[in-house]
Design an enzyme around this catalytic site. Sequence first.
Site, PDB file in Angstrom:
ATOM      1  CG  PHE A  51      -0.012   4.503   9.528  1.00 44.05           C
ATOM      2  CD1 PHE A  51      -0.509   4.013  10.898  1.00 44.05           C
ATOM      3  CD2 PHE A  51      -0.822   5.414   8.938  1.00 44.05           C
ATOM      4  CE1 PHE A  51      -1.531   4.502  11.483  1.00 44.05           C
ATOM      5  CE2 PHE A  51      -1.999   6.233   9.032  1.00 44.05           C
ATOM      6  CZ  PHE A  51      -2.369   5.612  10.506  1.00 44.05           C
ATOM      7  CB  ALA A  98     -10.249   7.904  -5.558  1.00 42.73           C
ATOM      8  CD  GLU A  99      -9.415   3.292  -1.468  1.00 43.37           C
ATOM      9  OE1 GLU A  99     -10.175   2.441  -2.022  1.00 43.37           O
ATOM     10  OE2 GLU A  99      -8.358   3.042  -1.126  1.00 43.37           O
ATOM     11  CD  GLN A 100      -3.185   7.948   0.366  1.00 45.19           C
ATOM     12  OE1 GLN A 100      -2.603   8.998   1.036  1.00 45.19           O
ATOM     13  NE2 GLN A 100      -2.520   6.982   0.204  1.00 45.19           N
ATOM     14  CB  VAL A 108      -8.420   7.341   4.366  1.00 42.05           C
ATOM     15  CG1 VAL A 108      -8.831   8.881   4.249  1.00 42.05           C
ATOM     16  CG2 VAL A 108      -7.004   7.147   4.910  1.00 42.05           C
ATOM     17  CB  SER A 140      -4.347   4.407  -3.324  1.00 48.21           C
ATOM     18  OG  SER A 140      -4.000   3.220  -2.684  1.00 48.21           O
ATOM     19  CG  HIS A 197      -2.136  -0.657   1.107  1.00 54.15           C
ATOM     20  ND1 HIS A 197      -3.386   0.145   0.813  1.00 54.15           N
ATOM     21  CD2 HIS A 197      -2.602  -1.882   0.928  1.00 54.15           C
ATOM     22  CE1 HIS A 197      -4.243  -0.781   0.576  1.00 54.15           C
ATOM     23  NE2 HIS A 197      -3.744  -2.055   0.646  1.00 54.15           N
ATOM     24  N   PRO A 198       0.466   2.236  -0.736  1.00 55.15           N
ATOM     25  CG  PRO A 198      -0.943   3.881  -1.989  1.00 55.15           C
ATOM     26  CD  PRO A 198      -0.804   2.442  -1.557  1.00 55.15           C
TER      27      PRO A 198
END
Length: 146
Positions: free
Chosen positions: A100, A71-73, A104, A69, A56-57
């Site tokens: 981590f 869009a979700e961050q 979100v 990711s 994951h980023p």
Amino acid sequence: MRELPRQLSVAELSELFEGRTRFVELLAEVENPLAHAREIAVTLTDTEKREVLDAHPPIGARRNLSARSQAEQGSDDDPAVLEELASLNRTYEDRFGFRFIVFVNGRPRRAIVPILKERLERSREEELATALDELVSIAEARWRSS
């Protein structure tokens, strides 16, 4: 909203979990993979757990994000918030040895800062369990919204 699937391919799971990992391969072998993801996650070796988390980023990253990711961050491009997240992410990875992960769920990035700070106070074992749980929550939400 989509129901949890009875079977998913490696390719579908790779999209939900940000890459093909041993965890994804194991999930592709079982019926109802997302329903069993948490119980399978606890059977992974430490190396396999780190592999899936590190796929994951980082929270607050602006490069190398999948469309999901990005869009979700969440919103919030305040440079001070992004710098604080970058610093906290480095501290977290140095302390625990893996990325981590937090679900979100559309919250602004500034709302993640206190969560990250609080989780830095936990034990590695607690944090590893929480990160894997959050990872599965993200995948479930991705499936339901796709």
